[in-house]
Design an enzyme around this catalytic site. Structure first.
Site, PDB file in Angstrom:
ATOM      1  N   LYS A   6       0.918  -1.050  -0.155  1.00 46.59           N
ATOM      2  CA  LYS A   6       0.201   0.124   0.107  1.00 46.59           C
ATOM      3  C   LYS A   6       0.968   1.259  -0.046  1.00 46.59           C
ATOM      4  O   LYS A   6       2.158   1.067   0.357  1.00 46.59           O
ATOM      5  CB  LYS A   6      -1.077   0.164   1.285  1.00 46.59           C
ATOM      6  CG  LYS A   6      -0.273   0.165   2.556  1.00 46.59           C
ATOM      7  CD  LYS A   6      -1.149  -0.098   3.757  1.00 46.59           C
ATOM      8  CE  LYS A   6      -0.395   0.248   5.100  1.00 46.59           C
ATOM      9  NZ  LYS A   6      -1.322   0.014   6.120  1.00 46.59           N
ATOM     10  N   TYR A  25      16.054  30.835   7.084  1.00 50.33           N
ATOM     11  CA  TYR A  25      14.790  31.757   7.549  1.00 50.33           C
ATOM     12  C   TYR A  25      14.817  31.964   8.931  1.00 50.33           C
ATOM     13  O   TYR A  25      15.126  30.932   9.780  1.00 50.33           O
ATOM     14  CB  TYR A  25      13.395  31.109   7.418  1.00 50.33           C
ATOM     15  CG  TYR A  25      13.058  30.838   5.755  1.00 50.33           C
ATOM     16  CD1 TYR A  25      12.661  32.085   5.221  1.00 50.33           C
ATOM     17  CD2 TYR A  25      12.869  29.780   5.040  1.00 50.33           C
ATOM     18  CE1 TYR A  25      12.072  32.158   4.084  1.00 50.33           C
ATOM     19  CE2 TYR A  25      12.208  29.728   3.951  1.00 50.33           C
ATOM     20  CZ  TYR A  25      11.932  31.259   3.058  1.00 50.33           C
ATOM     21  OH  TYR A  25      11.563  31.236   1.778  1.00 50.33           O
TER      22      TYR A  25
END
Length: 349
Positions: free
Chosen positions: A35, A244
């Site tokens: 999956k 940042y």
């Protein structure tokens, strides 16, 4: 080239499947969970490798995933769908010969009314309270459901990665109470359940994370290597910030490598100023914030800055990186970004 390279070792995945298969008795089938695009590693190629290794039953989360695996494998292997028979799934189940693991009375009704005669399995809730018929519901419909000939009765363990957790024994007891005497093949265990021992194995196991090198299968062969290209190198003086919010400031003159990967590629922001990348065996600290496309790494201690730095390798597994990020290895693997160039082959020694 500013694209990172994710190397995936299909032979290692196959070897891990064989190792888990050998932990169970000869009359216990070993399936394979593919999956979420085989945990982010490419369902089509992974399923092919597992089929060559001997897997004959595959598990996916949704019918759309099952259709992809069927296209890759062709007819023959059984493809079971954990989400069962949802509204709108009928054509996919029929056209791609999928086996839904029905998990509610509503799904039983839908399947019998629209695809009578199409193979199906049943999920039973043994205590996780997530998917499956609860004991009272099962008691009410068991006779009808069993008469229709299910391929498999399954449940799922909530705490299998904690071997001493009492929930494992409680769920085993509950599952047996619901299924003993039915004569239908049963499955309770994924990777963690396999490691709990034979009492949890029944007729089929469903390894997932262990195939891909993850805990709790500590003996697994490593499966992935992620190498990130260095885009730019600069000298940063004492007191200068990087990234940042000026979240990291140089305490000494530093050589900083800007590397092409970020949270858009599956690197959590929680790695900011916490993780390490590797130049060979040498760790190099990630400094400053993880941004969308870039991270910055202190390489001051390297005699020469390489063209790329490794973030997943023999010295830092997905589980190791997950520990640093405050998550689990499953999330690291399934978040690996689409921008990575995926290469299938052996990992470097």
């Amino acid at each position: 080239m500013a694209t990172a390279t994710l190397t995936i070792d299909l032979d290692a995945i196959a070897a891990n499947w064989r190792a888990l298969d050998q932990m169970t008795a000869s009359d216990c089938q070993t399936g394979a969970v593919v999956k979420a695009d085989a945990y982010g590693l490419g369902a089509a190629k992974v399923a092919h490798a597992l089929a060559r290794a001997g897997a004959r039953r595959f598990f996916v989360a949704a019918c759309e995933e099952g259709a992809e695996v069927r296209r890759a494998l062709g007819s023959g292997p059984q493809i079971c769908v954990f989400s069962g028979h949802m509204e709108g799934d009928t054509a996919l189940i029929r056209d791609f010969d999928l086996t839904p693991m029905l998990n509610s009375i509503e799904q039983l009704t839908r399947h019998f009314e629209t695809l009578g005669g199409q193979p199906f399995g049943l999920q039973l809730d043994s205590g996780m309270n997530r998917l499956g018929l609860e004991p009272g519901e099962w008691e009410a419909v068991a006779a009808t459901a069993l008469e229709a000939g299910p391929e498999l009765l399954m449940s799922h363990l909530a705490c299998a990665d904690e071997p001493d957790h009492p929930m494992n024994t409680e769920q085993l007891r509950a599952f047996r109470a619901m299924t003993d005497g039915t004569g239908v093949p049963r499955s309770l265990s994924a990777t963690g359940g396999i490691l709990l021992g034979p009492a949890w194995h029944f007729e089929l196991t469903r390894p997932g994370i262990g195939l891909y090198g993850g805990r709790p299968f500590e003996e697994a062969r490593p499966v992935v290597h992620l190498s990130l290209p260095v885009v730019q190198v600069r000298e940063v003086e004492i007191g200068e910030p990087v990234g940042y919010s000026n979240s990291w400031t140089a305490e000494h003159t530093s050589t900083i490598a800007t590397v092409a990967a970020g949270y858009a590629d599956g690197l959590p922001r929680t790695l900011s100023s916490r993780a390490s990348l590797f130049a060979g065996r040498v760790p190099c600290p990630l400094v400053g914030r993880v941004s969308m496309d870039l991270i910055t790494v202190d390489v001051s201690h390297l005699p020469e800055v390489p063209d790329a730095l490794d973030i997943l390798c023999r010295h830092q597994t997905p589980d190791d990186l997950a520990d640093t990020a405050g998550t689990i290895g499953y999330e690291i693997l399934t978040s690996l970004g689409r921008r990575y160039q995926r290469r299938y082959g052996a990992l470097a020694a």
